[in-house]
Design an enzyme around this catalytic site. Structure first.
Site, PDB file in Angstrom:
ATOM      1  CG  ASP A  48      -2.297   0.837   0.883  1.00  0.00           C
ATOM      2  OD1 ASP A  48      -2.387   1.617   0.001  1.00  0.00           O
ATOM      3  OD2 ASP A  48      -3.168   0.685   1.788  1.00  0.00           O
ATOM      4  CD1 TRP A  49       0.471   5.441  -3.706  1.00  0.00           C
ATOM      5  CD2 TRP A  49      -0.029   3.270  -3.587  1.00  0.00           C
ATOM      6  NE1 TRP A  49       0.384   4.965  -5.014  1.00  0.00           N
ATOM      7  CE2 TRP A  49       0.113   3.532  -5.236  1.00  0.00           C
ATOM      8  CE3 TRP A  49      -0.173   1.889  -3.274  1.00  0.00           C
ATOM      9  CZ2 TRP A  49       0.136   2.699  -5.954  1.00  0.00           C
ATOM     10  CZ3 TRP A  49      -0.479   0.998  -4.245  1.00  0.00           C
ATOM     11  CH2 TRP A  49      -0.267   1.363  -5.707  1.00  0.00           C
TER      12      TRP A  49
END
Length: 701
Positions: free
Chosen positions: A223-224
């Site tokens: 995830d970012w």
């Protein structure tokens, strides 16, 4: 692979962002290798359409509305629209679907998930993935695993302390289905920490379960800006770091040179990414689309309207107030700010833009025609709104709640102004219809004072058209709740502070174990306001002649039941099958194990056949580390809601049936502690600010 240099291989395992993105665009990109004709790989948010503030796309209803249809066929068409529009924008990876379980309705991202039940989630997510990937776009199912709150996310405080049995039976089944049934190309790991280890560096989840036990051939993306303990995340099983190269660029190169991460692991990372790109057709059939192309079509808009209407749940309908009878309803008062500018989309990375949203007021006006007087009020003054409602035959009150990534709710109430507005209008006009636009369950203190209630979720750009179709009976509502609506916050299974949002130093205690959602209400004998799987109709259905047969050779159980439309309108119902296990299994009282949506004309009857395989009767044995079906009596309950199961029977399993044993854990990855300097170069989570739930100007980390 043989022709690629190490530098080119490293290019494939991280994003290209060099600073914080401030303009609409792809969520992330991988540069590719032009020398070898490997195209760049663009990733964009979903799961309710193409996100990231990109224009020229269809704003679909939120995934929770899709889950409320209980319709796998519709889910595949939904996925195909997401995939087609993503490909039309030059996107190779759609960051969808979200399959995290709604452990608690306060979760800010509940609207982008598919409910509280792992079987329903799996059964809807599988065709969504198939639909996306049918368009030569890689689906990336998210977020592995036990990611169920925004509070303290991406910090050590959001440490999900969850036992293996709950992981296996509640939080992992949808990912298992994505891998084995839908053949998903990619998995996104989560912001959360699971049992002390960040999910994106969690060897148990990424390597032992996903890659060794499930034999997942695709790639795992972080995830970012997820919290990662340096380059050791690669050794633990992470294949692609997003959105920049803070760990999998020069730092990973140095770690390989120093022997902290093996060169073979880098090769495996690249091989997985390339294999999925070739298998999906991205290399042989590259998209010619660009981010500026308009990819909307009339068919996509029709699909958006259908999902919004079919996912609307009728929660209350006293004295058959709905649908509106044109011979009796000559005036309608539409009250509430949501009537003109509804809560039609959730916030955060799942936000999908649209400049053609049909408001509820607009939709009602168009459908009512010239013979019906439609008036409106924003409802800012409850007294004036009540006076307007008193002068109309019926009143429609539009209220909602904004859900968004990076934000959890602390209560289940609508705001005070919304509740005061409902009370005032209901006191002025007993023929009041309340329409809820929410991402998950809310409490309804005014319930007994209104005539009808509809849960419309976040219905997307076709909001007004879909709502009007239900209000006037053009569509007979057949949506069923994918989440339980409790009577009060105290009733939710994770009600204590230790369970939600957790306590400092102790993480988040998943001490309810298997008692998530309706399982918890049933186990504690707590009556909810609206039960999981429930939803009314403008007609009625009856269940008769339940027959259960079990194959002694295969262990499969076949269930047949007659369903009759006993009312005066055509409509659809969802036949739901729940299993009660022998007490020795230690399972919740009843669990959804099969369902089928059917449509019947008035007076018509259909024989519905459902089948349970051996896994439907199994539970996870943590001591033996495998699934097991215990010997004993299994109760089969059939109906159309978890609290309405009018027919049931019993089948007996005479001997225990053990399943396949999970592999032993692999050795810990090299350099488990990582290189602290790697982490320091990554922006902190929260680098993007949220304004009204929409991604906006970034703030300095």
């Amino acid at each position: 692979m043989k022709r690629m240099t190490r530098a080119e291989r490293l290019t494939m395992v991280h994003g290209t962002v060099t600073g914080i993105v401030t303009e609409p665009g792809y969520a992330g990109s991988v540069a590719g290798v032009p020398r070898l004709c490997i195209p760049p790989l663009h990733l964009a948010d979903g799961p309710g359409g193409v996100g990231d503030l990109i224009s020229g796309v269809t704003q679909l209803p939120a995934p929770v509305a899709l889950a409320a249809t209980w319709d796998p066929g519709l889910a595949r068409r939904y996925g195909a629209v997401v995939g087609a529009e993503a490909r039309g924008k030059g996107i190779g990876v759609a960051l969808a679907p979200t399959v995290n379980i709604v452990r608690d309705p306060r979760w800010g991202r509940a609207f982008e998930s598919l409910g509280e039940d792992p079987y329903l989630t799996s059964t809807i997510a599988t065709p969504v993935i198939e639909g996306i990937q049918s368009q030569r776009v890689i689906a990336q199912v998210k977020h592995l695993a036990a990611y169920n709150q925004e509070t303290n996310r991406d910090t050590a405080a959001d440490d999900a302390i969850v036992d293996e049995r709950a992981l296996r039976e509640i939080y992992l089944p949808a990912f298992d289905a994505a891998v084995h049934r839908a053949h998903v190309g990619s998995v996104m790991c989560a912001y959360s920490t699971v049992n002390g280890v960040p999910a994106c560096a969690n060897q148990v989840l990424l390597t032992d379960v996903l890659k060794r036990e499930w034999r997942f051939p695709g790639f795992v993306t972080s995830d970012w800006y997820a919290d990662l303990p340096g380059t050791s995340a690669a050794a633990a099983g992470l294949d692609m770091q997003m959105p920049d190269n803070c760990m999998f660029g020069p730092a990973l190169d140095a770690a390989i040179t120093a022997g902290r991460v093996s060169g073979a692991r880098l090769d495996d990372m690249v091989r997985r990414i390339l294999t999925v790109m070739f298998a999906t057709g991205i290399v042989d059939h590259p998209s010619r689309g660009t981010i500026g192309d308009d990819v909307r079509t009339a068919a996509h808009r029709t699909l958006a309207r259908e999902v919004a209407a079919e996912g609307t749940v009728l929660l209350r309908n006293e004295h058959a107030l709905l649908p509106f009878d044109p011979t009796r309803v000559r005036s309608i008062a539409v009250v509430g700010a949501a009537g003109a500018d509804s809560f039609h989309v959730g916030g955060g990375s799942a936000t999908v833009l649209s400049n053609e949203v049909v408001s509820p007021l607009q939709g009602i006006q168009e459908r009512a025609g010239a013979s019906v007087r439609v008036t409106s009020s924003l409802g800012t003054d409850p007294g004036r709104a009540a006076a307007l409602a008193a002068s109309a035959d019926v009143a429609v009150v539009m209220v909602g709640r904004a859900d968004a990534e990076s934000h959890d709710h602390t209560a289940l109430d609508l705001d005070r102004a919304a509740n005061r507005l409902v009370d005032a209008v209901a006191a002025a006009n007993p023929n009041t219809v309340v329409v809820l636009d929410t991402g998950s369950a809310v409490v309804t203190p005014w319930l007994d004072r209104v005539g009808a209630v509809l849960e419309a979720w976040y219905p997307g750009q076709e909001d007004g058209h879909a709502l009007a179709a239900v209000l006037f009976g053009d569509v007979n509502p057949s949506g069923k709740l994918p989440v339980t609506f409790p009577a009060s916050l105290a009733d939710v299974p994770a009600a204590t502070a230790a369970q939600w949002p957790g306590t400092t130093g102790n993480g988040v205690a998943y001490s309810e174990g298997l008692q998530v959602g309706y399982r918890g209400y049933d186990a504690r004998d707590v009556t909810p306001q609206f039960a999981f799987g429930s939803g009314l109709s403008y007609t009625t259905f009856a269940f008769r002649r339940l027959q259960v047969t079990r194959s002694t050779s295969t262990g499969r159980v076949k269930v047949g039941v007659d369903v009759t439309n006993t009312g005066g309108r055509a409509g659809a119902d969802v036949v739901q099958l729940y299993v009660g296990y022998p007490s020795s299994a230690g399972e919740p009282p009843r669990q959804l194990r099969a369902f089928r949506r059917i449509r019947l004309a008035p007076g018509h009857r259909a024989r519905v056949n459902l089948q349970l395989d051996a896994s439907a009767l199994s539970h996870w044995d943590s001591r033996r580390r495998r699934s097991t079906a215990s010997a004993g009596d299994y109760e089969i309950f059939v109906g159309d809601a978890s609290n309405h199961l009018p027919v049931h029977a019993t089948t007996r399993l005479t001997r225990t049936r053990p399943g396949t044993r999970a592999p032993s854990p692999s050795a810990p990855p090299a350099a488990a502690g990582g290189d602290a300097s790697d982490r320091q170069r990554c922006p902190a989570d929260g680098a993007f600010a949220m304004a009204n739930g929409v991604l906006s100007t970034p703030v300095t980390p």
